[in-house]
Design a protein around this motif. Structure first.
Motif, PDB file in Angstrom:
ATOM      1  N   LEU A 122       0.834  -1.197   0.000  1.00  0.00           N
ATOM      2  CA  LEU A 122       0.000   0.000   0.000  1.00  0.00           C
ATOM      3  C   LEU A 122       0.874   1.254   0.000  1.00  0.00           C
ATOM      4  N   TYR A 123       0.443   2.225  -0.777  1.00  0.00           N
ATOM      5  CA  TYR A 123       1.171   3.492  -0.857  1.00  0.00           C
ATOM      6  C   TYR A 123       1.061   4.254   0.471  1.00  0.00           C
ATOM      7  N   CYS A 128      -7.130   2.919  -6.267  1.00  0.00           N
ATOM      8  CA  CYS A 128      -6.759   3.719  -5.097  1.00  0.00           C
ATOM      9  C   CYS A 128      -7.914   4.538  -4.538  1.00  0.00           C
ATOM     10  N   TYR A 145       1.041   7.213  -6.682  1.00  0.00           N
ATOM     11  CA  TYR A 145       0.238   5.998  -6.536  1.00  0.00           C
ATOM     12  C   TYR A 145       0.579   4.929  -7.567  1.00  0.00           C
ATOM     13  N   TYR A 152       1.776   1.261  -6.506  1.00  0.00           N
ATOM     14  CA  TYR A 152       0.710   0.422  -5.954  1.00  0.00           C
ATOM     15  C   TYR A 152      -0.195  -0.092  -7.073  1.00  0.00           C
TER      16      TYR A 152
END
Length: 675
Positions: A269-270, A401, A433, A436
């Motif tokens: 996960l970012y 996201c 992002y 991810y």
């Protein structure tokens, strides 16, 4: 575009607070800025919605197989074409976009639409300036060199107080700076806009493409002279091919992705944007430090911001790079000559570089910095393979996201320095992002392949093909104008076509010399308007341009000489000019005379390859046709045979007749004039 419905709330701006309802610029809009924000928001919303439609290719053909989808597309298409045609008629533009008998190809319709957009946007810009009070006190038109300098205030400076509040806005802003210093003036290496092929800035230090170079020269070997010349010629051709070849062709052809990318991924996960460090890289030391960090990563994400309006080849203004823990924004205008440092990490086959839609990015990296990419994963190619329907980065951000992308600075001028904080946030989001998303897409591809990396290999193969793309510089020839002329769907006579040809050559030469785009020097529709009208006075040329491009005003006398030169051409029948669209340039006396000289006879050719124009504007007819006389002219078979027959009758000597046959008819295979 219709105004917003009463149900949509509109926050009054600082300008509208001082105006009453009776002073509104447009119904429902208290000032010009509010209308611009609403209109731009609507345009961006339509653009995003269009991205959800099935793309061309197999996906579109699949949907077209359903009668309901096909009928719906045809109905909506006719409705949109009618609406667009009415708008074009209102603005006085060619409105045959819905006439299938006149405009048949999609490319032609697109060009027609682009020209119409240019006309409409120019008028909109003028009216918006008048509504804002910028052009209310215009000075009268003065001759070139006597114009009073005007201070143009850019939109982001004019609204500095409003933007400095750091409040999130749901509207869209046009960010364009007209008064900034051109970054090209500070480049250590001058931009090469010459009319020569692009030469890669990085070469593989291997002779003859990696083959062993023979130690003996051809003349030192015991071979006949003819064979020695042939060997030397073959080696020379190979050297030239290696010079223009992709520097990393061998590495990309033999590249195999690392084993870890084909294992089942565990999406990481970012980090929240607020908790992620962001560094603005603008010095050489910072760039070297960044490269060292990238060499220790398994993967990192890359994106670019480009500007093409005030440069002939375009400028890469910003590079964004994100790792798992940090974000970096590189000022590529400041570090343009030092960007080669990143080539070590970008070409490392053990490090994955994640791009989205890298087709243009790969070419920009080559053109501006001499950078190349090995081991790339393009999320756009993965989205196509996953059949997500929409392949844009906006859609991927929302899908994986749950992030609504902020595209209010999509039309910003990335040459602005210092960059406003809002633009820095926008640029950062493009890569923050992306790693991810890369993990999530790899997991879907791995699961769809039943635990086997078959589809992952397809994405890497397609991404490798994108990395093999080479930047190709636009080259000018004496027939370049014909491609644009064919798209105009207009028939010009010989004078008008000559003016169009000369203006096209002038625009190309000016754009390369001044490092400006064609659209900035002289837009297509203005060039065609001048060629059609053939104004007798310089003021008539200015009347054909609205607004007048700065370089046209500066070089109005030179353009006037070109128009005079075209008006001196003999006026032929219209069908001859119309036939030029199919057969090529117009015939002239020079084409009949040049065939009597060798192909390398450049005694009358100008030094720079462009037509020369005397001060009095009187130019012989034969110098108007070929803009590059050093190139070989092609003459039709009928013309060659007719000329050969006429000249042979003047000579009884068989040797002279044979020479004429060889000179005139050698390029035409299988031609026998006499025995």
């Amino acid at each position: 575009m219709a105004p917003p419905s009463p149900r949509e709330p509109k926050a009054p701006s600082a300008t509208s607070a001082t105006k009453s309802d009776g002073e509104m610029v447009l119904p429902g809009f208290p000032d010009a800025d509010s209308f611009v924000k609403f209109a731009l928001g609507s345009v961006v919303a339509v653009t995003k919605a269009s991205g959800g439609l099935p793309q061309c290719g197999d996906e579109y053909d699949f949907y077209r197989s359903f009668p309901g989808f096909q009928a719906f597309c045809e109905t909506q298409g006719d409705r949109l074409l009618q609406c667009m045609s009415r708008v074009m008629q209102y603005h006085g533009c060619r409105s045959n976009i819905k006439d299938r008998s006149k405009v048949t190809e999609l490319e032609d319709k697109f060009d027609l639409l682009v020209d119409t957009n240019d006309v409409i946007l120019e008028r909109v810009g003028i009216l918006l300036d008048e509504a804002s009070g910028v052009n209310k006190n215009q000075q009268p038109v003065l001759p070139a060199g006597l114009q009073v300098p005007k201070t143009v205030v850019s939109s982001w400076n004019r609204k500095a107080g409003e933007y400095g509040k750091k409040t999130k806005s749901e509207t869209f802003r046009l960010l364009h700076a007209k008064n900034i210093i051109r970054p090209q003036l500070r480049f250590r290496e001058k931009i090469d806009n010459s009319n020569t092929p692009f030469l890669p800035k990085i070469f593989i230090n291997l002779p003859f493409g990696g083959r062993e170079c023979p130690q003996d020269r051809p003349e030192d070997l015991d071979v006949p002279p003819a064979l020695a010349d042939f060997i030397h010629q073959q080696r020379t051709q190979q050297v030239v091919q290696d010079m223009f070849a992709h520097p990393y062709q061998y590495e990309l052809d033999h590249f195999t992705p690392p084993d870890f990318v084909f294992q089942k991924p565990q999406p990481q996960l970012y980090r929240p944007v607020e908790e992620t460090p962001c560094h603005f890289v603008s010095s050489l030391d910072e760039l070297v430090e960044l490269n060292e960090k990238l060499l220790n990563c398994q993967e990192f994400a890359v994106d670019l911001e480009h500007h093409s309006y005030r440069s002939f080849l375009g400028l890469t203004c910003l590079m964004q790079i994100s790792t798992r823990t940090e974000d970096f924004i590189i000022d590529t205008l400041e570090l343009r000559s030092d960007m080669y440092i990143l080539n070590e990490s970008l070409t490392d086959p053990a490090i994955v570089k994640v791009f989205h839609g890298a087709d243009s990015d790969i070419e920009w990296l080559q053109k501006d910095f001499g950078l190349y990419v090995v081991n790339m994963f393009d999320t756009h190619q993965a989205a196509r393979l996953l059949n997500l329907g929409r392949h844009s980065l906006d859609h991927l951000l929302k899908l994986y996201c749950s992030v609504e992308s902020n595209k209010q600075y999509q039309l910003a001028d990335w040459r602005i320095r210092p960059l406003p904080e809002e633009m820095l946030h926008y640029a950062r989001d493009d890569t923050h992002y992306l790693l991810y998303i890369y993990d999530k897409m790899r997991l879907e591809l791995w699961e769809r392949g039943g635990g086997r990396p078959v589809q992952l290999q397809v994405v890497w193969q397609r991404s490798r093909d994108v990395c093999l793309k080479k930047f190709i510089k636009p080259l000018f020839t004496d027939e370049s104008y014909l491609e644009l002329y064919r798209k105009q769907k207009k028939h010009l006579n010989t004078q008008q076509l000559t003016a169009f040809q000369l203006l096209f050559a002038w625009r190309d030469k000016t754009a390369r010399r001044e490092d400006e785009s064609y659209g900035y020097v002289l837009p297509n529709h203005m060039m065609l308007k001048i060629a059609e009208e053939l104004p007798k006075e310089p003021q008539g040329i200015i009347a054909c341009c609205n607004p007048v491009p700065p370089l046209v005003r500066q070089q109005i006398n030179e353009m006037h000489l070109l128009i005079q030169q075209a008006r001196e051409m003999p006026l032929l029948k219209s069908e001859v000019a119309a036939g030029a669209k199919k057969t090529g340039p117009l015939p002239s006396t020079e084409r009949l005379e040049n065939v009597l000289f060798g192909p390398h006879d450049c005694s009358h050719a100008p030094s720079d390859g462009y037509p020369s124009f005397p001060a009095n504007g009187s130019v012989p007819l034969q110098k108007q046709v070929s803009l590059f006389p050093d190139q070989k002219e092609e003459t039709s078979l009928d013309t060659r045979c007719l000329l050969a027959t006429a000249v042979i009758t003047l000579f009884n000597n068989s040797w002279v007749q044979h020479l004429i046959i060889e000179t005139l008819l050698r390029p035409v295979k299988g031609t026998v004039l006499y025995t």
